[in-house]
Design an enzyme around this catalytic site. Structure first.
Site, PDB file in Angstrom:
ATOM      1  N   CYS B  83       7.970 -64.149   4.424  1.00 32.29           N
ATOM      2  CA  CYS B  83       7.337 -64.884   3.091  1.00 32.29           C
ATOM      3  C   CYS B  83       7.986 -64.361   1.799  1.00 32.29           C
ATOM      4  O   CYS B  83       9.121 -64.741   1.650  1.00 32.29           O
ATOM      5  CB  CYS B  83       5.777 -64.458   3.090  1.00 32.29           C
ATOM      6  SG  CYS B  83       4.862 -65.877   3.830  1.00 32.29           S
ATOM      7  N   ARG B 120       1.140 -77.317  -0.393  1.00 33.30           N
ATOM      8  CA  ARG B 120       1.559 -76.124   0.180  1.00 33.30           C
ATOM      9  C   ARG B 120       1.865 -76.347   1.581  1.00 33.30           C
ATOM     10  O   ARG B 120       1.319 -77.316   2.142  1.00 33.30           O
ATOM     11  CB  ARG B 120       0.722 -74.973  -0.103  1.00 33.30           C
ATOM     12  CG  ARG B 120       0.455 -74.431  -1.242  1.00 33.30           C
ATOM     13  CD  ARG B 120      -0.590 -73.140  -1.107  1.00 33.30           C
ATOM     14  NE  ARG B 120      -0.151 -72.109  -0.603  1.00 33.30           N
ATOM     15  CZ  ARG B 120       0.521 -71.175  -1.168  1.00 33.30           C
ATOM     16  NH1 ARG B 120       0.753 -71.460  -2.553  1.00 33.30           N
ATOM     17  NH2 ARG B 120       0.928 -70.107  -0.550  1.00 33.30           N
ATOM     18  N   HIS B 187       4.479 -65.361   9.328  1.00 33.54           N
ATOM     19  CA  HIS B 187       3.709 -64.259   9.156  1.00 33.54           C
ATOM     20  C   HIS B 187       2.657 -64.411  10.398  1.00 33.54           C
ATOM     21  O   HIS B 187       2.943 -65.260  11.374  1.00 33.54           O
ATOM     22  CB  HIS B 187       3.108 -63.913   8.009  1.00 33.54           C
ATOM     23  CG  HIS B 187       2.168 -64.922   7.516  1.00 33.54           C
ATOM     24  ND1 HIS B 187       2.404 -65.943   6.454  1.00 33.54           N
ATOM     25  CD2 HIS B 187       0.897 -65.070   7.662  1.00 33.54           C
ATOM     26  CE1 HIS B 187       1.332 -66.529   6.199  1.00 33.54           C
ATOM     27  NE2 HIS B 187       0.320 -66.055   7.024  1.00 33.54           N
TER      28      HIS B 187
END
Ligand SMILES: [Zn+2]
Lengths: 469, 237
Positions: B83, B120, B187
């Site tokens: 990330c 996003r 993640h």
């Protein structure tokens, strides 16, 4: 503009809102708690300001990541006990439209509110809008945690947004802040008048920062804070070793906190107008904080200490998201899991530690939108602490869409994994069967898993909760 | 193992999978202002944070810490950036406010903020990772990022997207790889979900000191069941 015209516009706005409310009820479209707000604001954009100004006692708002519903309900209950009439917005309607809707519903057609004061729970991001329009006498910020739904959201930014609203409070308005949450406490530097509350009890120290700590660096200079005691997450007694930022002195304090499992918590409350012992009939440190915040808001709204004590001690009907359901000769205890901090609190209160009786545990993790689609937060829950405590007597049953991930999490914490039953209905039936007569099954579900399990229990005929949200 | 602002699940996964095989692990947390000790560690985990933290990290990495990370990577050290950590391993990273943060420059890539009209990139991701012997294996994770990462000419992606968005939601690539340095948006938590990938990091790291070393297999039924239940759902869309 002419005053008569403004009043007429307000009346039309209220009328329009009423029709919208009746229509949505008749059509069963839902949205009855925000629709009237939307409609009335369209007719009169100043409706919220106009109505707030007419509240004799003014309006107060409570915001924060965790506990705003419970705290707002506690304050309402205290005010009722003290014979003050307060209007509230309903949960799920905590944006500016919901706040407007609540005030409109409380007013007659001339725009006169029936209540003396208003008490709103407000979504963190909606604080500036509500503050700019509602003439808040009091704005309480409980805590700021990264929500599981927005794990990578901008926490500091949220703090900034909330602080930006402080200038919109009237000159006699004040801000109530949690001194133990560094980011929240730091907002006080931008307030004209800040009132701090906090817990002072070293026996609650977790010894180390929980892994879910969100804001362990100084909100002013970024240096890692030094903790004298950590209570939950990043909340505790701290100090910045680098700059002048430190935990502010709390004028309202809770000390001598004693947990009595599911029965609740007792604490000593110190206020500028005296001290008292009180029992909070809700479990865990979280609810001790909620009760403390509720006491501050109520007292700052003019309620006497003894009425605050009476109100808090008689508050138990609205048991924040916990349900106890009789299932034949057994009991099911449903504790909603919202995020890692809440999960840790539940583990600490019910599963680990002396005197807790949770040997039969069912964990159900879903990843629908309402649960949070990202389950990485499970790795932030301190199952390791639980394994170290040696208090787990029976393997946990795991369920839910992400039962597999939960099982992996337990395996890597060296905790025994019992049955893995993704199907919620089968899991609750099997876990109840495995629970001996007279004992309690602790069910720890995320939101949508809770709804599914509750439905199954109800289908089984177990519909009478002792306590309900 | 060295943990730079990393994801806890990844740390635990490496720790337990070593421990279960009798390989002892020491985890060192490297915080802001502390330096990396390149020769003392075998695996480097590199996480990241929110925009405000990214600025602090970029600043922190601008000196010897970043230089150390570059030399660890170029000498074949085992590094995993996730990330925000992955983003800072590129040449530069631009925040939502338009601030250009310099990266460590391990990978030939850069990250731009999303445009106001862009969403996003959030959701479960399944990625097909090519292996040296020509075969493929899948890794599963969760992504949640606003930034769009663009690979440069010389950059090799970690894998191709089977489902999800990856680097930018456009070119079907996810992550980056250069020798034993890996970067990814996955993640959630990456390593516990993908035990084969964890083992790959561990084995590569130990083989750098002892090239005869092989890892004993473990019973991964719990992990594989979890993987299959989610991967199956993701493949079905
Ligand atoms: Zn500081």
């Amino acid at each position: 503009m002419n005053k008569t015209l403004e009043n007429a516009r307000l009346s039309v706005a209220i009328l329009a809102a009423r029709s919208a409310m009746l229509a949505s009820r008749a059509l069963r479209t839902g949205g009855g708690s925000t629709m009237p707000g939307v409609v009335s604001r369209r007719v009169d954009p100043k409706v919220l300001t106009k109505l707030s100004k007419r509240l004799p006692g003014g309006a107060a708002a409570i915001t924060g990541t965790n506990g705003k519903t419970t705290t707002a309900r506690m304050v309402s209950h205290i005010l009722r006990t003290a014979n003050m009439k307060a209007v509230n917005n309903s949960t799920g309607a905590n944006l500016v439209t919901g706040v407007t809707a609540a005030l409109v519903a409380d007013s007659d057609f001339s725009g006169k509110p029936r209540s003396d004061t208003a008490l709103f729970e407000v979504d963190e991001a909606s604080v500036p809008k509500v503050a700019a329009e509602a003439e808040l006498k009091l704005l309480a910020v409980l805590n700021l945690f990264r929500d599981q739904l927005d794990r990578y959201g901008e926490l500091a930014y949220l703090g900034k947004i909330i602080a930006s609203s402080f200038d919109d409070l009237p000159p006699d308005g004040s801000v109530v802040l949690n001194a133990d949450d560094p980011l929240v406490a730091s907002l006080g530097r931008q307030a004209r008048k800040a009132i701090y509350f906090g817990v002072e009890d070293h026996s609650l120290d977790m010894g180390r920062l929980q892994h879910v700590a969100d804001s362990k660096s100084c909100p002013v200079c970024g240096t890692d804070l030094v903790y004298e005691a950590v209570y939950l997450g990043h909340v505790g007694l701290y100090d910045c070793p680098n700059c002048d930022f430190t935990r502010p002195e709390a004028t309202y304090r809770a000390t001598d906190i004693r947990f009595d499992g599911a029965k609740g918590t007792s604490l000593r409350l110190s206020t500028p107008s005296g001290e008292t012992e009180m029992k909070v009939r809700l479990p865990g440190l979280y609810n001790a904080y909620n009760a403390l915040a509720a006491a501050v808001v109520a007292m700052e709204m003019g309620v006497a200490l003894e009425d605050v004590k009476g109100g808090i001690e008689s508050f138990g009907g609205a048991f924040g998201r916990v349900e106890r359901i009789q299932a034949g000769d057994k009991e099911a205890f449903l504790l909603l899991i919202k995020n890692p901090v809440g999960f840790n609190e539940i583990l600490r209160t019910f599963v680990a530690g002396e005197g807790s009786g949770a040997s039969h545990v069912l964990i159900a993790i879903n990843d629908n939108d309402a649960d949070g689609r990202d389950v990485s937060w499970l790795w932030d829950v301190d199952f390791e602490m639980l394994a170290d405590s040696g208090d787990v007597r029976e393997p946990f049953t795991v369920s839910g869409i992400r039962a597999g991930d939960m099982a992996v999490r337990l395996k890597y914490a060296d905790l025994p994994v019992g049955s893995v039953i993704p199907d919620r209905e089968k899991a609750i039936k099997s876990a109840l069967e495995a629970t001996p007569s007279g004992e309690t099954l602790y069910v720890l579900p995320t939101y949508t898993a809770m709804l599914e399990i509750r439905r199954t229990l109800s289908d089984l005929g177990h519909t009478h909760p002792f306590w309900e949200e | 193992m060295m943990n730079l602002y990393g994801d806890r699940g990844n740390v635990i996964s490496i720790q337990k999978r070593c421990e279960w095989r009798g390989v002892s692990v020491e985890v060192t947390d490297v915080r802001l202002g502390e330096s990396i000790r390149p020769t003392e560690c075998d695996i480097f985990l590199f996480g990241g944070g929110q925009d405000r933290e990214q600025a602090l990290l970029a600043d922190d990495l601008s000196g010897s810490k970043g230089a150390d990370l570059r030399s660890i990577s170029s000498e074949g050290g085992v590094v995993l950036g996730v990330c925000g950590g992955y983003q800072l391993m590129g040449s530069h990273y631009e925040t939502a406010d338009g601030e250009k943060l310099p990266g460590v420059g391990v990978f030939d890539l850069h990250t731009e903020p999303r445009k106001p009209e862009e969403a996003r990139l959030i959701g479960n991701v399944l990625v097909r990772v090519p292996l040296e012997d020509g075969s493929h294996r899948e890794i599963l994770g969760f992504e949640n990022h606003g930034g769009r990462t663009r690979l440069g000419e010389g950059a090799e992606p970690l894998g191709r997207i089977v489902s999800g968005f990856g680097n930018n939601g456009e070119d079907g690539t996810e992550g980056a790889r250069k020798m034993n340095t890996y970067g990814t948006y996955l993640h959630g938590s990456l390593l516990p979900k993908n035990p084969w990938f964890t083992d790959r990091l561990i084995e590569t790291a130990i083989r750098r000191a002892d090239d005869t070393f092989t890892l004993e297999p473990l019973d991964d039924e719990t992990e594989n069941t979890a993987f299959e239940s989610v991967a199956g759902r993701v493949r079905r869309g």
